[in-house]
Design a protein around this motif. Sequence first.
Motif, PDB file in Angstrom:
ATOM      1  N   CYS A  55       0.837  -1.199   0.000  1.00 48.54           N
ATOM      2  CA  CYS A  55       0.000   0.000   0.000  1.00 48.54           C
ATOM      3  C   CYS A  55       0.874   1.252   0.000  1.00 48.54           C
ATOM      4  O   CYS A  55       1.723   1.428   0.867  1.00 48.54           O
ATOM      5  CB  CYS A  55      -0.920   0.002   1.224  1.00 48.54           C
ATOM      6  SG  CYS A  55      -2.012   1.445   1.251  1.00 48.54           S
ATOM      7  N   TYR A  56       0.626   2.132  -0.961  1.00 52.08           N
ATOM      8  CA  TYR A  56       1.411   3.349  -1.125  1.00 52.08           C
ATOM      9  C   TYR A  56       0.663   4.589  -0.645  1.00 52.08           C
ATOM     10  O   TYR A  56       1.076   5.708  -0.929  1.00 52.08           O
ATOM     11  CB  TYR A  56       1.777   3.538  -2.602  1.00 52.08           C
ATOM     12  CG  TYR A  56       2.657   2.446  -3.152  1.00 52.08           C
ATOM     13  CD1 TYR A  56       4.033   2.624  -3.268  1.00 52.08           C
ATOM     14  CD2 TYR A  56       2.128   1.233  -3.565  1.00 52.08           C
ATOM     15  CE1 TYR A  56       4.851   1.626  -3.776  1.00 52.08           C
ATOM     16  CE2 TYR A  56       2.937   0.226  -4.070  1.00 52.08           C
ATOM     17  CZ  TYR A  56       4.289   0.429  -4.176  1.00 52.08           C
ATOM     18  OH  TYR A  56       5.095  -0.562  -4.674  1.00 52.08           O
ATOM     19  N   GLY A 114      10.346   1.644   2.195  1.00 54.32           N
ATOM     20  CA  GLY A 114      10.241   1.539   0.746  1.00 54.32           C
ATOM     21  C   GLY A 114       9.102   2.352   0.173  1.00 54.32           C
ATOM     22  O   GLY A 114       8.768   2.212  -0.986  1.00 54.32           O
ATOM     23  N   GLY A 115       8.524   3.225   0.984  1.00 55.64           N
ATOM     24  CA  GLY A 115       7.431   4.046   0.479  1.00 55.64           C
ATOM     25  C   GLY A 115       6.084   3.369   0.553  1.00 55.64           C
ATOM     26  O   GLY A 115       5.104   3.900   0.089  1.00 55.64           O
ATOM     27  N   TYR A 116       6.019   2.170   1.126  1.00 57.70           N
ATOM     28  CA  TYR A 116       4.749   1.460   1.226  1.00 57.70           C
ATOM     29  C   TYR A 116       4.724   0.647   2.521  1.00 57.70           C
ATOM     30  O   TYR A 116       5.732   0.513   3.210  1.00 57.70           O
ATOM     31  CB  TYR A 116       4.533   0.514   0.036  1.00 57.70           C
ATOM     32  CG  TYR A 116       5.635  -0.487  -0.131  1.00 57.70           C
ATOM     33  CD1 TYR A 116       5.657  -1.668   0.603  1.00 57.70           C
ATOM     34  CD2 TYR A 116       6.686  -0.246  -1.015  1.00 57.70           C
ATOM     35  CE1 TYR A 116       6.679  -2.581   0.474  1.00 57.70           C
ATOM     36  CE2 TYR A 116       7.715  -1.162  -1.146  1.00 57.70           C
ATOM     37  CZ  TYR A 116       7.705  -2.319  -0.406  1.00 57.70           C
ATOM     38  OH  TYR A 116       8.722  -3.223  -0.543  1.00 57.70           O
ATOM     39  N   ALA A 117       3.576   0.087   2.848  1.00 61.28           N
ATOM     40  CA  ALA A 117       3.428  -0.815   3.994  1.00 61.28           C
ATOM     41  C   ALA A 117       2.668  -2.051   3.536  1.00 61.28           C
ATOM     42  O   ALA A 117       1.915  -2.000   2.570  1.00 61.28           O
ATOM     43  CB  ALA A 117       2.677  -0.132   5.131  1.00 61.28           C
ATOM     44  N   ILE A 118       2.889  -3.157   4.217  1.00 63.98           N
ATOM     45  CA  ILE A 118       2.233  -4.416   3.890  1.00 63.98           C
ATOM     46  C   ILE A 118       1.473  -4.911   5.111  1.00 63.98           C
ATOM     47  O   ILE A 118       2.047  -5.076   6.180  1.00 63.98           O
ATOM     48  CB  ILE A 118       3.256  -5.490   3.460  1.00 63.98           C
ATOM     49  CG1 ILE A 118       4.040  -5.031   2.234  1.00 63.98           C
ATOM     50  CG2 ILE A 118       2.555  -6.822   3.187  1.00 63.98           C
ATOM     51  CD1 ILE A 118       5.203  -5.926   1.869  1.00 63.98           C
ATOM     52  N   SER A 148      -1.402   7.768  -4.679  1.00 62.82           N
ATOM     53  CA  SER A 148      -0.818   8.477  -3.531  1.00 62.82           C
ATOM     54  C   SER A 148       0.694   8.309  -3.434  1.00 62.82           C
ATOM     55  O   SER A 148       1.315   8.865  -2.539  1.00 62.82           O
ATOM     56  CB  SER A 148      -1.439   7.948  -2.231  1.00 62.82           C
ATOM     57  OG  SER A 148      -2.813   8.163  -2.218  1.00 62.82           O
ATOM     58  N   LYS A 149       1.277   7.545  -4.331  1.00 58.12           N
ATOM     59  CA  LYS A 149       2.707   7.250  -4.297  1.00 58.12           C
ATOM     60  C   LYS A 149       3.534   8.501  -4.518  1.00 58.12           C
ATOM     61  O   LYS A 149       3.190   9.350  -5.325  1.00 58.12           O
ATOM     62  CB  LYS A 149       3.015   6.212  -5.378  1.00 58.12           C
ATOM     63  CG  LYS A 149       4.461   5.801  -5.474  1.00 58.12           C
ATOM     64  CD  LYS A 149       4.690   4.864  -6.641  1.00 58.12           C
ATOM     65  CE  LYS A 149       4.756   5.535  -7.976  1.00 58.12           C
ATOM     66  NZ  LYS A 149       5.773   6.557  -8.146  1.00 58.12           N
ATOM     67  N   CYS A 150       4.631   8.609  -3.786  1.00 58.78           N
ATOM     68  CA  CYS A 150       5.582   9.700  -4.018  1.00 58.78           C
ATOM     69  C   CYS A 150       6.317   9.459  -5.335  1.00 58.78           C
ATOM     70  O   CYS A 150       6.588   8.308  -5.697  1.00 58.78           O
ATOM     71  CB  CYS A 150       6.616   9.754  -2.893  1.00 58.78           C
ATOM     72  SG  CYS A 150       5.965  10.397  -1.365  1.00 58.78           S
ATOM     73  N   GLY A 151       6.665  10.540  -6.012  1.00 54.53           N
ATOM     74  CA  GLY A 151       7.353  10.433  -7.290  1.00 54.53           C
ATOM     75  C   GLY A 151       8.690   9.729  -7.226  1.00 54.53           C
ATOM     76  O   GLY A 151       9.107   9.089  -8.193  1.00 54.53           O
ATOM     77  N   TRP A 152       9.374   9.806  -6.084  1.00 55.49           N
ATOM     78  CA  TRP A 152      10.702   9.194  -5.968  1.00 55.49           C
ATOM     79  C   TRP A 152      10.654   7.696  -5.707  1.00 55.49           C
ATOM     80  O   TRP A 152      11.688   7.018  -5.748  1.00 55.49           O
ATOM     81  CB  TRP A 152      11.516   9.865  -4.864  1.00 55.49           C
ATOM     82  CG  TRP A 152      10.861   9.863  -3.514  1.00 55.49           C
ATOM     83  CD1 TRP A 152      10.080  10.844  -2.972  1.00 55.49           C
ATOM     84  CD2 TRP A 152      10.919   8.827  -2.529  1.00 55.49           C
ATOM     85  NE1 TRP A 152       9.649  10.485  -1.717  1.00 55.49           N
ATOM     86  CE2 TRP A 152      10.156   9.246  -1.420  1.00 55.49           C
ATOM     87  CE3 TRP A 152      11.535   7.584  -2.455  1.00 55.49           C
ATOM     88  CZ2 TRP A 152       9.994   8.479  -0.275  1.00 55.49           C
ATOM     89  CZ3 TRP A 152      11.369   6.821  -1.318  1.00 55.49           C
ATOM     90  CH2 TRP A 152      10.613   7.277  -0.244  1.00 55.49           C
TER      91      TRP A 152
END
Length: 156
Positions: free
Chosen positions: A27-28, A39-43, A121-125
């Motif tokens: 999930c981002y 890593g920019g997300y969670a599980i 919702s993800k960051c560009g980087w």
Amino acid sequence: MRLNGSCHCGAVAFELESAHPYPFNRCYCSVCRKTAGGGGYAINLGGEYASLQVQGKQHIAVYHALIDGEPSPAERHFCRHCGSALWVYDERWPDLLHPFASAIDSELPEPPQTTHLMLASKCGWVAVESHGEDKRFQQYPDESLAQWHERHGLTR
């Protein structure tokens, strides 16, 4: 499958039963990314709330994320000392608990496919590491944790 988890500093340890232990959903969204994010997300995994056993409850704090300016009923539990994200509980689904895979100490099975959700919702980087038959969704996926496990014949 019995899942054992803990926070980084060791103040909190927990265990619960899970019929859905494969860490396949990345999930981002901004809430997961900012409160649990590696890593920019969670599980999140799926677990049985009634089976939850916790040591160190006094070290747990709860955060209700703001969604569209309103506090979410979902309770994000974390260690008040080291900040480790532990699990999410939502009274709207009282039989379920969603531990963060990052807090689980048990060896988790490797998923045959990954679902990337909330990519809007993800960051560009953040680079999305998507492979083969992975699914990608700008918002929510088209199946639940349980449905994904059933489709792959992985319900334990």
